[in-house]
Design a protein around this motif. Sequence first.
Motif, PDB file in Angstrom:
ATOM      1  N   ARG A  59       0.867  -1.030   0.179  1.00 20.05           N
ATOM      2  CA  ARG A  59       0.135   0.021   0.135  1.00 20.05           C
ATOM      3  C   ARG A  59       0.733   1.121   0.014  1.00 20.05           C
ATOM      4  O   ARG A  59       0.405   2.294  -0.634  1.00 20.05           O
ATOM      5  CB  ARG A  59      -0.923  -0.007   1.259  1.00 20.05           C
ATOM      6  CG  ARG A  59      -1.790   1.084   1.230  1.00 20.05           C
ATOM      7  CD  ARG A  59      -2.910   0.743   0.251  1.00 20.05           C
ATOM      8  NE  ARG A  59      -3.999  -0.344   0.827  1.00 20.05           N
ATOM      9  CZ  ARG A  59      -4.979  -0.552   0.049  1.00 20.05           C
ATOM     10  NH1 ARG A  59      -5.370  -0.120  -1.220  1.00 20.05           N
ATOM     11  NH2 ARG A  59      -5.853  -1.578   0.567  1.00 20.05           N
ATOM     12  N   THR A  60       2.077   1.233   0.533  1.00 22.35           N
ATOM     13  CA  THR A  60       2.859   2.329   0.535  1.00 22.35           C
ATOM     14  C   THR A  60       4.196   2.243  -0.014  1.00 22.35           C
ATOM     15  O   THR A  60       5.021   3.003   0.161  1.00 22.35           O
ATOM     16  CB  THR A  60       2.971   2.939   2.139  1.00 22.35           C
ATOM     17  OG1 THR A  60       3.766   2.017   2.845  1.00 22.35           O
ATOM     18  CG2 THR A  60       1.663   2.901   2.809  1.00 22.35           C
ATOM     19  N   HIS A  61       4.247   1.058  -0.945  1.00 14.96           N
ATOM     20  CA  HIS A  61       5.718   0.728  -1.301  1.00 14.96           C
ATOM     21  C   HIS A  61       5.991   1.835  -2.370  1.00 14.96           C
ATOM     22  O   HIS A  61       5.444   1.913  -3.230  1.00 14.96           O
ATOM     23  CB  HIS A  61       5.502  -0.738  -1.792  1.00 14.96           C
ATOM     24  CG  HIS A  61       6.964  -1.305  -2.049  1.00 14.96           C
ATOM     25  ND1 HIS A  61       7.889  -0.754  -2.735  1.00 14.96           N
ATOM     26  CD2 HIS A  61       7.756  -2.189  -1.501  1.00 14.96           C
ATOM     27  CE1 HIS A  61       9.009  -1.580  -2.690  1.00 14.96           C
ATOM     28  NE2 HIS A  61       8.878  -2.643  -1.962  1.00 14.96           N
ATOM     29  N   PRO A  62       7.217   2.355  -2.268  1.00 17.41           N
ATOM     30  CA  PRO A  62       7.565   3.367  -3.092  1.00 17.41           C
ATOM     31  C   PRO A  62       8.000   3.077  -4.394  1.00 17.41           C
ATOM     32  O   PRO A  62       8.026   3.520  -5.632  1.00 17.41           O
ATOM     33  CB  PRO A  62       8.616   4.283  -2.545  1.00 17.41           C
ATOM     34  CG  PRO A  62       9.469   2.973  -1.562  1.00 17.41           C
ATOM     35  CD  PRO A  62       8.222   2.333  -1.068  1.00 17.41           C
ATOM     36  N   GLY A  63       8.504   1.832  -4.616  1.00 14.77           N
ATOM     37  CA  GLY A  63       8.816   0.928  -5.709  1.00 14.77           C
ATOM     38  C   GLY A  63       7.683   0.602  -6.712  1.00 14.77           C
ATOM     39  O   GLY A  63       8.032   0.133  -7.970  1.00 14.77           O
ATOM     40  N   VAL A  64       6.341   0.313  -6.005  1.00  9.99           N
ATOM     41  CA  VAL A  64       5.375  -0.030  -6.997  1.00  9.99           C
ATOM     42  C   VAL A  64       4.448   1.320  -7.146  1.00  9.99           C
ATOM     43  O   VAL A  64       4.084   1.887  -6.545  1.00  9.99           O
ATOM     44  CB  VAL A  64       4.451  -0.912  -5.965  1.00  9.99           C
ATOM     45  CG1 VAL A  64       3.019  -1.505  -6.674  1.00  9.99           C
ATOM     46  CG2 VAL A  64       5.199  -2.018  -5.432  1.00  9.99           C
ATOM     47  N   PRO A  65       4.005   1.134  -8.542  1.00 10.22           N
ATOM     48  CA  PRO A  65       3.582   2.211  -9.189  1.00 10.22           C
ATOM     49  C   PRO A  65       2.016   2.536  -8.379  1.00 10.22           C
ATOM     50  O   PRO A  65       1.341   1.504  -7.930  1.00 10.22           O
ATOM     51  CB  PRO A  65       3.049   1.827 -10.567  1.00 10.22           C
ATOM     52  CG  PRO A  65       3.958   0.939 -10.929  1.00 10.22           C
ATOM     53  CD  PRO A  65       4.475  -0.067  -9.687  1.00 10.22           C
TER      54      PRO A  65
ATOM     55  N   GLU B 217       7.713  -6.213  -9.531  1.00  7.86           N
ATOM     56  CA  GLU B 217       9.198  -6.684  -9.309  1.00  7.86           C
ATOM     57  C   GLU B 217       9.655  -6.085  -8.052  1.00  7.86           C
ATOM     58  O   GLU B 217      10.696  -6.622  -7.474  1.00  7.86           O
ATOM     59  CB  GLU B 217      10.047  -6.115 -10.608  1.00  7.86           C
ATOM     60  CG  GLU B 217      10.090  -4.847 -10.664  1.00  7.86           C
ATOM     61  CD  GLU B 217      10.798  -4.106 -11.980  1.00  7.86           C
ATOM     62  OE1 GLU B 217      11.292  -5.219 -12.491  1.00  7.86           O
ATOM     63  OE2 GLU B 217      10.966  -3.233 -12.170  1.00  7.86           O
ATOM     64  N   ALA B 218       9.169  -5.037  -7.613  1.00  7.32           N
ATOM     65  CA  ALA B 218       9.754  -4.544  -6.604  1.00  7.32           C
ATOM     66  C   ALA B 218       9.117  -5.386  -5.169  1.00  7.32           C
ATOM     67  O   ALA B 218      10.143  -5.547  -4.244  1.00  7.32           O
ATOM     68  CB  ALA B 218       9.055  -2.952  -6.220  1.00  7.32           C
ATOM     69  N   ALA B 219       8.014  -5.713  -5.217  1.00  7.91           N
ATOM     70  CA  ALA B 219       7.537  -6.595  -4.165  1.00  7.91           C
ATOM     71  C   ALA B 219       8.346  -8.095  -4.256  1.00  7.91           C
ATOM     72  O   ALA B 219       8.519  -8.501  -3.254  1.00  7.91           O
ATOM     73  CB  ALA B 219       6.074  -6.752  -4.365  1.00  7.91           C
ATOM     74  N   VAL B 220       8.240  -8.510  -5.527  1.00  4.04           N
ATOM     75  CA  VAL B 220       8.694  -9.962  -5.630  1.00  4.04           C
ATOM     76  C   VAL B 220      10.249  -9.840  -5.312  1.00  4.04           C
ATOM     77  O   VAL B 220      10.734 -10.929  -4.691  1.00  4.04           O
ATOM     78  CB  VAL B 220       8.518 -10.355  -7.283  1.00  4.04           C
ATOM     79  CG1 VAL B 220       9.168 -11.793  -7.237  1.00  4.04           C
ATOM     80  CG2 VAL B 220       7.012 -10.652  -7.318  1.00  4.04           C
TER      81      VAL B 220
END
Length: 715
Positions: free
Chosen positions: A175-181, A194-197
Amino acid sequence: MTTGPRATPGRPYPLGATRAIGPDGSAGTNFAVGSQVAEAVTLCLIDPDGTETSIPLLDEDAGVWHAFVPGIGAGQRYGYRASGVFDPARGLRCNSAKLLLDPYARAIAGEVDLGDHVLGHDPAFPDHPSTLDSAGHVPVSLVVDPAFDWQGDHRPEHQLADSVLYEVHVAGFTRTHPGVPPELRGTYAGLAHEAAVGHLVGLGITTVELLPVHHSVPEEFLRARGLTNYWGYNTIGYFAPHAGYSARVAADQDGGQVTEFKEMVRTLHAAGLEVVLDVVFNHTAEGGEGGPTLCHRGLDNPAYYRLDPADRRHYLDTTGCGNSLNVRDPGCLRLIMDALRYWVTDMHVDGFRFDLAPSLARAEGGFDTLAAFFDIVSQDPVISRVKLIAEPWDVGQADSYDLGRFPPLWSEWNGRYRDTMRDFWRLQDGRIGDFATRFAGSSDLFHASDRRPTASVNLITTHDGFTLRDLVSYDHKHNEANGEDNRDGSGDNRSWNGGAEGPTDDAVVLVGRARRQRALLTTLLLSFGVPMLLGGDELGRTQRGNNNAYCQDNELSWFDWAGVDADLLAFTRRVVALRRAHPVFRRRRFLSGVDLAELTWFTPAGGPMRTENWGDPLARGLTVALDGDDAPDRASDGTLLLDDDFLLLVNGWREAIDFTIPAERVDQRWLVELDTGDLDRAGRAVGSLVRVAPQSIVVLRAALTRPGRRPGRRA
């Protein structure tokens, strides 16, 4: 309401809405829904503007009502109306004024507008049916096209002994991940980004265990407080991915949650990660007799729910949620098995964690190890081959705690492990013997039934309780945000901190908390069995003392990617890698007979643990010796691989302890693999005396330098 296209009889199976070809060769959809108590069932096709087209299902076979409707394709919204007797005293609650979801719906659209319109009964006269039409106030089912390009998807199929589970909430993780659009945050697509994985792969876990992703709805009492059921343990659609976690649905793509979920699984599999679903086959979102009529209650109340034989108006509740599914009924049991099989075969998931699992074995009331559900699962060629994990307790029964009683195919959340390890590290007396038993796989719980250490899913923290950081930071829960005056959730935390709770600038307190987190993580990840890490514990995630954040869909529950504890993350990665690199920590069997020499126990003074040592309530230190060449593993080509030797020096006291290397091991060259009390100590050689910091573990390794046994080993 209008009259629909001409329907033909169709087929009673499979249940649900299935794309099909009619008798005349026309394309359309076969609709089939079960009800033994309805006198008539009507299919309702719903246009985008809410216009409802009525199609009576005139054919019924053994309680299954069905029809083939030509021209109906993917995206069609629909529901059912069941006509028949409304007599709560007999357990019958048919009411054609209620638009009902298909229990087999592959996708669901819309929200529940909780209020009198969704009640099957008249709130002023509960034994009388409501006359209010629920259409427009309830979600609807969607016809789904099952076609999907899996692109040669390959299941990772990690052996249980090699698995590291990671319990995580689909939405809260990104929800707040800066690498995820931004448009993908909090969605299936976000988890597949890819940032989460990259985080999951870098951490070294093998399996993501997702909190419920079946379509769920919030309870009315939560909405009244301005809250929602964030965890999702309030299922209404057992075949449908929750629409609220779909970026496609947010972009107005009806039914897009199905494709998006499949894409997520395909991506995680490609990264070597399994997907296990937390499933809630113990109750539904319809609650008790005062709850809404959304699906199962209106179709066949006595088939789906356990009713009180003394007064069938009421529900037997072993879940604490108002109702319990009736696994004694063949139709209800079929729903559960069909749903499980669907998620494995069509959605490619790798297993299930069953919430309040004893409820599934209560066909006759008491927990039955020979229950029909267990028997069917063991014989099913699909379900018997995936990971099956039980939460081995439910609510309010004399036999509600059933740890160790599940069949051989099953693993279980080990609540005894959790309680023992917490107590040991919070300096409780008399825990040294139980610490050793839990560390070695809990043979007292599982070995007698011919099960393996992998029957134990070891855990320190889960979604349901404190996070790891909060566990060592708070002596009491702080659930004020839940609106129940802090009465909800488990009790206090039995003093880790001597009253110094929560955030503080006291450097001594902060060091102690960090050290305890590392000791707990090391214990968890190096114990025999299957470790489960609560998502976010590796980051130092806090819920500010809330140990029941089920209703907090906000920053309190979401991962704080801006506040990551980088040192803790690096440490966790290191311990996970240590476990995965060394088979001595991944035992596939319990030790007995001559094999007992593979695992030996010593006092801090270096002598063998004896009866009086195990019985000493003040004993705080323990040396665990693991023989690597007695714990062989095999490479992918079948080559036998020997391992290094390890000593784990465990100090569960508030002061440092000097450990003496056991005499039979002193001729080996020992290096510090990791030290939870001093991170800079790794790689250093030690002598015969090793100081271990308060509430810490030092892991020593003696590398294998040549084939065969080394000096000082049993013949």
